[in-house]
Design a protein around this motif. Structure first.
Motif, mmCIF file in Angstrom:
data_model
loop_
_atom_site.group_PDB
_atom_site.id
_atom_site.type_symbol
_atom_site.label_atom_id
_atom_site.label_comp_id
_atom_site.label_asym_id
_atom_site.label_seq_id
_atom_site.Cartn_x
_atom_site.Cartn_y
_atom_site.Cartn_z
ATOM 1 N N ALA A 233 10.285 3.645 3.840
ATOM 2 C CA ALA A 233 11.097 2.806 2.964
ATOM 3 C C ALA A 233 12.539 3.293 3.008
ATOM 4 C CB ALA A 233 10.577 2.875 1.531
ATOM 5 N N SER A 234 13.449 2.377 2.796
ATOM 6 C CA SER A 234 14.856 2.711 2.719
ATOM 7 C C SER A 234 15.253 2.766 1.244
ATOM 8 C CB SER A 234 15.674 1.652 3.457
ATOM 9 O OG SER A 234 17.045 1.931 3.369
ATOM 10 N N LEU A 235 15.709 3.923 0.801
ATOM 11 C CA LEU A 235 16.112 4.100 -0.591
ATOM 12 C C LEU A 235 17.555 3.630 -0.723
ATOM 13 C CD1 LEU A 235 15.381 5.216 -3.392
ATOM 14 C CD2 LEU A 235 16.131 7.454 -2.602
ATOM 15 N N LYS A 236 17.744 2.489 -1.379
ATOM 16 C CA LYS A 236 19.059 1.859 -1.476
ATOM 17 C C LYS A 236 19.794 2.209 -2.764
ATOM 18 C CE LYS A 236 18.800 -0.556 2.301
ATOM 19 N NZ LYS A 236 19.819 -0.818 3.271
ATOM 20 N N GLY A 237 19.066 2.658 -3.775
ATOM 21 C CA GLY A 237 19.705 3.003 -5.026
ATOM 22 C C GLY A 237 18.859 3.962 -5.825
ATOM 23 N N LEU A 238 19.526 4.829 -6.599
ATOM 24 C CA LEU A 238 18.814 5.814 -7.424
ATOM 25 C C LEU A 238 18.756 5.431 -8.894
ATOM 26 C CD1 LEU A 238 19.996 9.247 -5.980
ATOM 27 C CD2 LEU A 238 17.721 8.236 -5.890
ATOM 28 N N ALA A 239 19.703 4.674 -9.359
ATOM 29 C CA ALA A 239 19.720 4.315 -10.782
ATOM 30 C C ALA A 239 20.278 2.895 -10.923
ATOM 31 C CB ALA A 239 20.564 5.309 -11.577
ATOM 32 N N PRO A 240 19.417 1.929 -10.917
ATOM 33 C CA PRO A 240 17.963 1.991 -10.843
ATOM 34 C C PRO A 240 17.485 2.234 -9.405
ATOM 35 C CG PRO A 240 18.633 -0.298 -10.904
ATOM 36 C CD PRO A 240 19.893 0.535 -11.037
ATOM 37 N N LEU A 241 16.227 2.667 -9.283
ATOM 38 C CA LEU A 241 15.629 2.838 -7.960
ATOM 39 C C LEU A 241 15.548 1.485 -7.278
ATOM 40 C CD1 LEU A 241 12.652 5.260 -8.669
ATOM 41 C CD2 LEU A 241 14.731 5.763 -7.393
ATOM 42 N N LEU B 177 14.309 19.347 -7.030
ATOM 43 C CA LEU B 177 13.143 18.461 -7.096
ATOM 44 C C LEU B 177 13.537 17.035 -6.742
ATOM 45 C CD1 LEU B 177 10.186 17.939 -7.590
ATOM 46 C CD2 LEU B 177 10.652 17.946 -10.060
ATOM 47 N N LEU B 178 14.693 16.590 -7.190
ATOM 48 C CA LEU B 178 15.175 15.252 -6.810
ATOM 49 C C LEU B 178 15.292 15.137 -5.289
ATOM 50 C CD1 LEU B 178 17.906 14.480 -9.502
ATOM 51 C CD2 LEU B 178 15.753 13.264 -9.157
ATOM 52 N N ASP B 179 15.838 16.162 -4.653
ATOM 53 C CA ASP B 179 15.959 16.152 -3.189
ATOM 54 C C ASP B 179 14.585 16.043 -2.527
ATOM 55 O OD1 ASP B 179 18.727 16.280 -3.206
ATOM 56 O OD2 ASP B 179 18.810 18.448 -2.872
ATOM 57 N N GLU B 180 13.604 16.788 -3.030
ATOM 58 C CA GLU B 180 12.251 16.736 -2.475
ATOM 59 C C GLU B 180 11.640 15.346 -2.634
ATOM 60 O OE1 GLU B 180 9.670 19.771 -4.091
ATOM 61 O OE2 GLU B 180 11.220 21.301 -3.844
ATOM 62 N N LEU B 181 11.798 14.765 -3.807
ATOM 63 C CA LEU B 181 11.231 13.443 -4.063
ATOM 64 C C LEU B 181 11.911 12.379 -3.207
ATOM 65 C CD1 LEU B 181 10.928 13.779 -7.929
ATOM 66 C CD2 LEU B 181 9.015 13.652 -6.306
ATOM 67 N N ILE B 182 13.212 12.465 -3.058
ATOM 68 C CA ILE B 182 13.942 11.519 -2.205
ATOM 69 C C ILE B 182 13.476 11.641 -0.762
ATOM 70 C CG2 ILE B 182 16.227 11.035 -1.236
ATOM 71 C CD1 ILE B 182 17.330 11.700 -4.105
ATOM 72 N N THR B 183 13.279 12.859 -0.287
ATOM 73 C CA THR B 183 12.778 13.077 1.074
ATOM 74 C C THR B 183 11.395 12.457 1.237
ATOM 75 O OG1 THR B 183 14.086 15.075 1.356
ATOM 76 C CG2 THR B 183 12.140 14.840 2.764
ATOM 77 N N GLU B 184 10.514 12.662 0.268
ATOM 78 C CA GLU B 184 9.168 12.090 0.334
ATOM 79 C C GLU B 184 9.228 10.562 0.416
ATOM 80 O OE1 GLU B 184 5.088 11.722 -2.350
ATOM 81 O OE2 GLU B 184 6.511 13.330 -2.808
ATOM 82 N N ILE B 185 10.095 9.972 -0.367
ATOM 83 C CA ILE B 185 10.226 8.510 -0.368
ATOM 84 C C ILE B 185 10.760 8.032 0.977
ATOM 85 C CG2 ILE B 185 11.496 6.586 -1.400
ATOM 86 C CD1 ILE B 185 11.337 8.362 -4.072
ATOM 87 N N ARG B 186 11.777 8.679 1.495
ATOM 88 C CA ARG B 186 12.351 8.271 2.789
ATOM 89 C C ARG B 186 11.359 8.450 3.927
ATOM 90 N NH1 ARG B 186 18.316 10.448 1.434
ATOM 91 N NH2 ARG B 186 19.085 8.487 0.561
ATOM 92 N N GLU B 187 10.523 9.483 3.857
ATOM 93 C CA GLU B 187 9.528 9.711 4.904
ATOM 94 C C GLU B 187 8.455 8.634 4.927
ATOM 95 O OE1 GLU B 187 8.257 13.750 4.219
ATOM 96 O OE2 GLU B 187 9.941 14.570 5.370
ATOM 97 N N ASP C 244 7.814 7.478 -9.973
ATOM 98 C CA ASP C 244 7.735 7.695 -11.422
ATOM 99 C C ASP C 244 8.278 9.070 -11.795
ATOM 100 O OD1 ASP C 244 6.588 5.173 -11.628
ATOM 101 O OD2 ASP C 244 4.532 5.940 -11.826
ATOM 102 N N ARG C 245 7.965 10.063 -11.005
ATOM 103 C CA ARG C 245 8.453 11.432 -11.254
ATOM 104 C C ARG C 245 9.959 11.480 -11.093
ATOM 105 N NH1 ARG C 245 6.804 17.021 -10.503
ATOM 106 N NH2 ARG C 245 8.185 18.004 -12.002
ATOM 107 N N LEU C 246 10.480 10.773 -10.074
ATOM 108 C CA LEU C 246 11.914 10.756 -9.841
ATOM 109 C C LEU C 246 12.653 10.195 -11.045
ATOM 110 C CD1 LEU C 246 13.678 10.009 -6.553
ATOM 111 C CD2 LEU C 246 14.585 9.067 -8.647
ATOM 112 N N VAL C 247 12.123 9.163 -11.678
ATOM 113 C CA VAL C 247 12.766 8.565 -12.852
ATOM 114 C C VAL C 247 12.906 9.597 -13.969
ATOM 115 C CG1 VAL C 247 12.473 6.835 -14.683
ATOM 116 C CG2 VAL C 247 12.098 6.196 -12.295
ATOM 117 N N ALA D 118 0.838 -1.207 0.000
ATOM 118 C CA ALA D 118 0.000 0.000 0.000
ATOM 119 C C ALA D 118 0.870 1.254 0.000
ATOM 120 C CB ALA D 118 -0.930 -0.004 1.208
ATOM 121 N N GLU D 119 1.946 1.232 0.767
ATOM 122 C CA GLU D 119 2.849 2.395 0.816
ATOM 123 C C GLU D 119 3.559 2.581 -0.525
ATOM 124 O OE1 GLU D 119 4.153 5.813 2.449
ATOM 125 O OE2 GLU D 119 2.602 4.467 3.198
ATOM 126 N N LEU D 120 3.953 1.488 -1.141
ATOM 127 C CA LEU D 120 4.575 1.575 -2.463
ATOM 128 C C LEU D 120 3.598 2.195 -3.465
ATOM 129 C CD1 LEU D 120 6.925 1.002 -4.407
ATOM 130 C CD2 LEU D 120 5.959 -1.289 -4.730
#
Length: 120
Positions: A71-79, A58-68, A21-24, A11-13
């Motif tokens: 979820a643990s963001l382990k990679g950006l490319a690929p996500l 914008l990338l910083d904002e999106l990364i913050t939203e994901i971390r909040e 999708d925006r981050l990509v 559900a969180e995903l």
């Protein structure tokens, strides 16, 4: 660290999927702008330094939203996202990789991505 159930992680995903999708898209734009701004870089219709700085913000904002989301963001490319959980009494990480249709993988905390298995 908050624990997720499989249902709650899915559900969180789904909730943060628009940000993913925006981050990509923004990640690709930032890469193109950075390449264009390097010496001898190829031209781009995306803009210049101001647009690169805006994309980075914008990338910083999106990364913050994901971390909040927890979820643990382990990679950006690929996500690559991990959601801490427990399966069968064992601490695991529910694992989503960019391109996965849904959250359907996990791995033991000590094994990382190499130990990725399909959810039962």
């Amino acid at each position: 660290m908050a624990q997720f159930t499989v249902a709650r992680a899915r559900a969180e995903l789904a909730r943060i999927r628009p940000a993913l999708d925006r981050l990509v898209v923004v990640r690709a734009d930032a890469a193109e702008l950075a390449a264009a701004l390097s010496p001898g870089g190829p031209p781009t219709a995306l803009g210049g330094m101001a647009e690169l700085k805006a994309a980075e913000a914008l990338l910083d904002e999106l990364i913050t939203e994901i971390r909040e989301s927890g979820a643990s963001l382990k990679g950006l490319a690929p996500l690559l996202l991990d959601f801490p959980a427990e399966l069968g009494g064992e601490d695991v990480l529910l694992c989503w990789l960019e391109g996965d249709a849904e959250l359907s993988w996990y791995h033991r905390v000590d094994l990382g991505f190499a130990g990725r298995r399909p959810l039962p």
